[in-house]
Design a protein around this motif. Structure first.
Motif, PDB file in Angstrom:
ATOM      1  N   VAL A 196      -7.319   2.735   6.374  1.00 31.68           N
ATOM      2  CA  VAL A 196      -6.256   1.756   6.161  1.00 31.68           C
ATOM      3  C   VAL A 196      -5.952   1.024   7.459  1.00 31.68           C
ATOM      4  CG1 VAL A 196      -3.899   1.371   5.342  1.00 31.68           C
ATOM      5  CG2 VAL A 196      -5.282   3.187   4.322  1.00 31.68           C
ATOM      6  N   ASP A 238      -0.903   4.788   7.242  1.00 29.76           N
ATOM      7  CA  ASP A 238      -1.991   5.731   7.512  1.00 29.76           C
ATOM      8  C   ASP A 238      -1.416   6.890   8.302  1.00 29.76           C
ATOM      9  OD1 ASP A 238      -4.621   6.724   7.506  1.00 29.76           O
ATOM     10  OD2 ASP A 238      -5.448   4.723   7.873  1.00 29.76           O
ATOM     11  N   GLU A 277      -6.275  -3.856   1.082  1.00 30.41           N
ATOM     12  CA  GLU A 277      -5.452  -2.663   1.230  1.00 30.41           C
ATOM     13  C   GLU A 277      -6.164  -1.571   2.009  1.00 30.41           C
ATOM     14  OE1 GLU A 277      -4.278  -1.341  -2.594  1.00 30.41           O
ATOM     15  OE2 GLU A 277      -2.862  -2.986  -2.920  1.00 30.41           O
ATOM     16  N   ARG A 278      -7.394  -1.254   1.584  1.00 27.04           N
ATOM     17  CA  ARG A 278      -8.063  -0.104   2.177  1.00 27.04           C
ATOM     18  C   ARG A 278      -9.539  -0.109   1.828  1.00 27.04           C
ATOM     19  NH1 ARG A 278      -5.935   1.355  -2.733  1.00 27.04           N
ATOM     20  NH2 ARG A 278      -6.970   2.982  -3.955  1.00 27.04           N
ATOM     21  N   LYS A 304       3.057   2.966  10.090  1.00 25.26           N
ATOM     22  CA  LYS A 304       3.253   1.895   9.125  1.00 25.26           C
ATOM     23  C   LYS A 304       3.225   0.555   9.835  1.00 25.26           C
ATOM     24  CE  LYS A 304       7.397   1.425   7.289  1.00 25.26           C
ATOM     25  NZ  LYS A 304       8.574   1.647   6.397  1.00 25.26           N
ATOM     26  N   LEU A 347       0.837  -1.196   0.000  1.00 27.94           N
ATOM     27  CA  LEU A 347       0.000   0.000   0.000  1.00 27.94           C
ATOM     28  C   LEU A 347       0.866   1.237   0.000  1.00 27.94           C
ATOM     29  CD1 LEU A 347      -2.863   1.018   0.062  1.00 27.94           C
ATOM     30  CD2 LEU A 347      -2.733   1.081   2.535  1.00 27.94           C
ATOM     31  N   TRP A 386       1.142  -1.482   5.165  1.00 32.63           N
ATOM     32  CA  TRP A 386       0.002  -0.582   5.244  1.00 32.63           C
ATOM     33  C   TRP A 386       0.425   0.705   5.949  1.00 32.63           C
ATOM     34  CZ3 TRP A 386       0.025  -5.769   5.925  1.00 32.63           C
ATOM     35  CH2 TRP A 386      -0.841  -6.543   5.143  1.00 32.63           C
TER      36      TRP A 386
END
Length: 355
Positions: free
Chosen positions: A134, A112, A180-181, A102, A4, A110
């Motif tokens: 995420v 955010d 992923e999201r 992370k 991601l 991932w």
């Protein structure tokens, strides 16, 4: 292996009323790092650290999905990462910026972030889903008297993905992008040229047709379309004027004329555009399609019902925003279901000397 890319946001064209005082909140953009840097650089790292060396405190409540060595934070836009095993706290930072997170294991990566602005008087900040969900995370702002303000999500990530796929109207199913999201609708099938690019168009036409002739509502507002512009007036209140019909993309992104009209932007996303008397009444929000289901879902799964599901979600104080003089801020990262006892144990292990 999933990968991601870092989330990137385009600055809002105007500062949001209840958003960060000095940091622009996103209105769009899920891009690669290089694209993001060209189109919308993240706020610069804060110039100076405040006195509190462990103001930010980080908790890994992923239930074993990620070790502390696989969880990391960054305060410089992702250029430098610090694992939780290396550092479970960070100093307060004067100024504004983003605190990135992370999670990375053999299944993928991932990322955010949350947003903040801090001065000598207070900390201000928010969690946000304007781009995507995420990583479920919460922030807890702790005041000097021990009282707390808690924002964000502490639910099972898999559970939320499953619920979204089960309950979302068909138009919004593309928001779930693999594992992923859950992406904002403007990034998927609601973008220009995509299958639901005209999602709000019929609703917008209905509003304009409703006020083709002047009409006064029980709320006291009078609406009328004149020369293509929709205008609401009420004695003692400021007028609300929209010079032309907004597109679906403008509604979702707070773009075009809606970039400077938070009331109209929020009203169309929430399906309450017909009456400004409803614009500050959350009990009226999201009662009839078409509305922004993505935003509705985010509100349903936060700890206090507040969320940045779209850029002007602070209209009627619905955003996940906090502002207070604080002694620390605890950020907890979640993944799938984590029993409360495990979360409490994670906190105890992270901060054995801090109560």
């Amino acid at each position: 292996m999933q990968s991601l890319l870092p989330i990137a946001r385009h600055p809002a064209r105007g500062l949001l009323k209840k958003s960060l005082a000095v940091a622009a909140i996103a209105c769009a953009g899920f891009a690669s790092t290089s694209q993001a840097q060209q189109a919308s650089p993240a706020p610069s790292p804060s110039p100076a650290a405040a006195a509190n060396d462990d103001f930010y405190q980080f908790v890994n409540a992923t239930g074993g999905a990620f070790t502390d060595a696989q969880a990391a934070w960054s305060m410089d836009g992702g250029n430098t990462w610090h694992s939780f095993s290396e550092a479970k706290s960070a100093p307060a930072r004067m100024g504004n910026g983003r605190l990135y997170f992370k999670l990375q294991n053999d299944k993928g990566t991932w990322q955010d972030f949350m947003e903040y602005a801090q001065d000598k008087n207070a900390w201000h900040g928010n969690t946000t889903y304007v781009d995507a969900l995420v990583i479920p995370l919460t922030i807890e702002l702790v005041r000097a008297d021990g009282s707390e303000i808690k924002l964000g999500m502490d639910q099972s990530r898999k559970g939320m993905f499953d619920m979204f796929k089960k309950d979302a109207p068909k138009e919004f199913l593309s928001c779930v992008v693999g594992d992923e999201r859950i992406a904002s609708p403007n990034q998927v099938d609601f973008a220009e040229g995509k299958p639901f690019a005209n999602y709000f168009d019929k609703y917008v036409d209905e509003i304009w047709d409703m006020y083709a002739q002047p009409k006064t509502l029980p709320s006291g507002w009078t609406g009328q379309v004149v020369d293509g512009a929709l205008k609401f007036t009420k004695p003692g209140q400021k007028d609300w004027v929209l010079k032309k019909k907004p597109t679906t993309q403008e509604i979702l992104l707070g773009a075009g004329e809606l970039s400077s009209s938070p009331g109209f932007c929020a009203a169309f996303n929430r399906h309450i555009a017909a009456d400004p008397g409803d614009w500050r009444d959350p009990s009226k929000f999201y009662q009839q399609l078409p509305y922004n289901y993505y935003s509705k879902f985010m509100h349903e799964h936060t700890v206090d019902g507040r969320a940045y599901g779209f850029c002007y979600d602070d209209m009627a104080e619905q955003a996940s925003f906090a502002s207070a003089k604080a002694v620390k801020l605890v950020v907890t990262l979640y993944w799938d279901a984590v029993p409360p006892a495990k979360e409490a144990k994670a906190r105890e292990m992270a901060y054995p000397d801090k109560k």
